[in-house]
Design a protein around this motif. Structure first.
Motif, PDB file in Angstrom:
ATOM      1  N   ARG A  64       0.803  -1.179  -0.140  1.00 33.34           N
ATOM      2  CA  ARG A  64       0.121  -0.055   0.028  1.00 33.34           C
ATOM      3  C   ARG A  64       0.851   1.071   0.014  1.00 33.34           C
ATOM      4  O   ARG A  64       1.630   1.502   0.955  1.00 33.34           O
ATOM      5  CB  ARG A  64      -0.924  -0.013   1.171  1.00 33.34           C
ATOM      6  N   GLY A  65       0.918   1.981  -1.034  1.00 42.11           N
ATOM      7  CA  GLY A  65       1.623   3.201  -1.186  1.00 42.11           C
ATOM      8  C   GLY A  65       0.795   4.405  -0.586  1.00 42.11           C
ATOM      9  O   GLY A  65      -0.106   4.172   0.203  1.00 42.11           O
ATOM     10  N   ARG A  66       1.274   5.658  -1.177  1.00 41.50           N
ATOM     11  CA  ARG A  66       0.334   6.731  -0.427  1.00 41.50           C
ATOM     12  C   ARG A  66      -0.791   6.813  -1.380  1.00 41.50           C
ATOM     13  O   ARG A  66      -0.864   7.469  -2.498  1.00 41.50           O
ATOM     14  CB  ARG A  66       1.248   7.952  -0.724  1.00 41.50           C
ATOM     15  N   GLY A  67      -2.170   6.325  -0.961  1.00 40.62           N
ATOM     16  CA  GLY A  67      -3.404   6.423  -1.772  1.00 40.62           C
ATOM     17  C   GLY A  67      -3.423   5.327  -2.872  1.00 40.62           C
ATOM     18  O   GLY A  67      -4.424   5.564  -3.505  1.00 40.62           O
ATOM     19  N   PHE A  68      -2.540   4.291  -2.869  1.00 43.28           N
ATOM     20  CA  PHE A  68      -2.717   3.278  -3.752  1.00 43.28           C
ATOM     21  C   PHE A  68      -2.236   1.849  -3.400  1.00 43.28           C
ATOM     22  O   PHE A  68      -1.641   1.804  -2.609  1.00 43.28           O
ATOM     23  CB  PHE A  68      -2.229   3.767  -5.338  1.00 43.28           C
ATOM     24  N   THR A  69      -2.882   0.973  -4.149  1.00 46.14           N
ATOM     25  CA  THR A  69      -2.187  -0.587  -3.889  1.00 46.14           C
ATOM     26  C   THR A  69      -1.530  -1.096  -4.897  1.00 46.14           C
ATOM     27  O   THR A  69      -2.012  -0.759  -6.139  1.00 46.14           O
ATOM     28  CB  THR A  69      -3.295  -1.176  -3.193  1.00 46.14           C
ATOM     29  N   TYR A  70      -0.731  -1.632  -4.819  1.00 43.89           N
ATOM     30  CA  TYR A  70       0.059  -2.369  -6.150  1.00 43.89           C
ATOM     31  C   TYR A  70       0.652  -3.882  -5.567  1.00 43.89           C
ATOM     32  O   TYR A  70       0.693  -4.116  -4.406  1.00 43.89           O
ATOM     33  CB  TYR A  70       1.222  -1.571  -6.810  1.00 43.89           C
ATOM     34  N   LEU A  71       0.798  -4.609  -6.628  1.00 45.55           N
ATOM     35  CA  LEU A  71       1.379  -5.818  -6.461  1.00 45.55           C
ATOM     36  C   LEU A  71       2.726  -6.128  -6.798  1.00 45.55           C
ATOM     37  O   LEU A  71       3.168  -5.466  -7.700  1.00 45.55           O
ATOM     38  CB  LEU A  71       0.475  -6.906  -6.908  1.00 45.55           C
ATOM     39  N   TRP A  72       3.616  -6.706  -6.149  1.00 46.39           N
ATOM     40  CA  TRP A  72       5.238  -6.984  -6.485  1.00 46.39           C
ATOM     41  C   TRP A  72       5.466  -8.389  -6.444  1.00 46.39           C
ATOM     42  O   TRP A  72       5.386  -8.998  -5.381  1.00 46.39           O
ATOM     43  CB  TRP A  72       5.796  -6.191  -5.539  1.00 46.39           C
ATOM     44  N   ALA A  73       5.812  -9.013  -7.732  1.00 47.84           N
ATOM     45  CA  ALA A  73       6.400 -10.267  -7.712  1.00 47.84           C
ATOM     46  C   ALA A  73       8.053  -9.963  -7.644  1.00 47.84           C
ATOM     47  O   ALA A  73       8.543  -9.983  -8.767  1.00 47.84           O
ATOM     48  CB  ALA A  73       5.989 -11.055  -8.977  1.00 47.84           C
ATOM     49  N   LYS A  74       8.846  -9.704  -6.692  1.00 50.24           N
ATOM     50  CA  LYS A  74      10.088  -9.363  -6.689  1.00 50.24           C
ATOM     51  C   LYS A  74      10.831 -10.759  -7.073  1.00 50.24           C
ATOM     52  O   LYS A  74      10.738 -11.708  -6.603  1.00 50.24           O
ATOM     53  CB  LYS A  74      10.584  -8.994  -5.285  1.00 50.24           C
ATOM     54  N   HIS A  75      11.867 -10.356  -8.237  1.00 44.14           N
ATOM     55  CA  HIS A  75      12.474 -11.457  -8.866  1.00 44.14           C
ATOM     56  C   HIS A  75      11.630 -12.810  -9.336  1.00 44.14           C
ATOM     57  O   HIS A  75      12.048 -13.814  -9.639  1.00 44.14           O
ATOM     58  CB  HIS A  75      13.501 -12.031  -7.925  1.00 44.14           C
ATOM     59  N   GLY A  76      10.381 -12.391  -9.506  1.00 42.44           N
ATOM     60  CA  GLY A  76       9.472 -13.267 -10.310  1.00 42.44           C
ATOM     61  C   GLY A  76       9.091 -12.643 -11.517  1.00 42.44           C
ATOM     62  O   GLY A  76       8.929 -11.665 -11.653  1.00 42.44           O
TER      63      GLY A  76
END
Length: 362
Positions: free
Chosen positions: A67-79
């Motif tokens: 959850r960032g400042r006012g938004f949500t995102y998904l992270w597949a780090k090294h994927g």
């Protein structure tokens, strides 16, 4: 027509799939990373998925929800981790299936961040943070012992390691398991490093939480001190299945002058090799996408004759209108910060430039 689908994975299935093709598992894609995601505010595990083509698994990935400042995102780090060749066509087909699935499953997510080897028009430069697509990887399994590992380095690297090793004022060691109070003096070195090299750092609690959450099996801390016990440099190393990564580092001016970082890299590499780790990634050097990493190139490349091309991170919008809004807002913020910096420079009569407020890959 081939049947393309994204399916959830049961616990352990991702690890089994990667092991089945003899692949290496980055710690961020392992279940060990879940404890860190759960311990950090604003982030949580978001599941493990496989891409099937006509019922056969092609790639797998683990996602973190942030959850960032006012938004949500998904992270597949090294994927994703590919079980079949990651051709341009395969990468694009995978992203089509993934975005279709995530738009339904993650209605609040603005974008998914993942790695891709091939550039494409559906890939966007990172909204925040920095990435790299070239790195230096030490082949620990390809050398029989510490002597042959040293011999595999460039002449300059061997010279600097030997010189640092002869310096009796430098004492390398491992301090995995250090508590928050003990880490405080190491964090002061990170603050010095950030000020000197102009990059942003997180609060000390993020680094200690990472080490505590991963535990000694997956999160290691190595330090070089002087004979009086003062820290000169340190590094956090993550260890996945056969793959170690030099994640964070800090050094004092005195430590750099004495060659402590050379001894640190050598001590970490030799220790990991003795424990059976196959590869040690020094985590990123400069390229067209990562010009900020120019300053670390000379240091890292002296430890190996090879530079390794790796898939860089990219943003893939899930909500295109929202993503464009976020991009415009962030660009406006950066222009404002730059204008303030320029105004301060004019007042002081000196030069000023915006410091990076991100860390690689975060």
């Amino acid at each position: 027509m081939s049947r393309s689908q994204i399916v959830p994975l049961t616990p352990g299935a991702l690890e089994d799939a990667v092991a089945g093709v003899g692949g290496e598992l980055p710690v961020e894609q392992s279940e060990a990373w879940d404890a860190y995601d759960e311990a950090m505010p604003g982030r949580e595990p978001a599941g493990r998925l496989a891409w099937l083509l006509d019922g056969e698994p092609q790639a797998v990935l683990a996602l973190t929800r942030l959850r960032g400042r006012g938004f949500t995102y998904l992270w597949a780090k090294h994927g994703p981790i590919w079980l079949t060749p990651d051709t341009p066509e395969a990468e694009r087909a995978f992203r089509r299936a993934l975005t279709r699935s995530l738009r339904a499953a993650e209605p609040r997510a603005a974008f998914v961040r993942l790695h891709a080897r091939h550039r494409a028009d559906d890939l966007h430069e990172l909204l925040q943070s920095v990435t790299f697509d070239r790195t230096v990887v030490l082949d620990l399994a390809g050398t029989a012992d510490a002597d042959t590992l040293l011999a595999s380095m460039k002449k300059r690297g061997r010279r600097d390691v030997r010189k640092a090793g002869r310096n009796e004022d430098l004492v390398p060691g491992e301090e995995t398991g250090i508590d928050a109070d003990g880490f405080a003096e190491l964090y002061a070195l990170l603050e010095e490093t950030a000020e000197r090299d102009e990059f942003g750092i997180a609060a000390a609690s993020q680094y200690t939480t990472m080490l505590d959450s991963l535990g000694p099996e997956h999160g290691r801390l190595f330090v070089v001190r002087d004979r009086e016990g003062r820290p000169l440099c340190w590094g956090i190393v993550t260890v996945g299945e056969g793959l170690a990564t030099y994640y964070y580092a800090a050094s004092s001016h005195a430590g750099r002058r004495a060659g402590a970082p050379d001894l640190l890299v050598w001590h970490m590499a030799a220790t990991l090799q003795a424990e059976g780790v196959r590869t040690f990634d020094l985590m990123g050097i400069d390229s067209d996408r990562a010009p900020r990493l120019t300053g670390v190139r000379d240091f890292k490349t002296k430890f190996s004759n090879e530079v390794t091309e790796v898939p860089g991170a990219w943003d893939v919008p899930l909500r295109p209108v929202l993503y464009r809004t976020l991009t415009a807002a962030l660009a406006g913020k950066r222009r404002a910060v730059a204008a303030v910096g320029a105004a301060r420079a004019r007042v002081s009569g000196g030069a000023s430039e915006e410091k990076a407020d991100e860390q690689p890959g975060e």
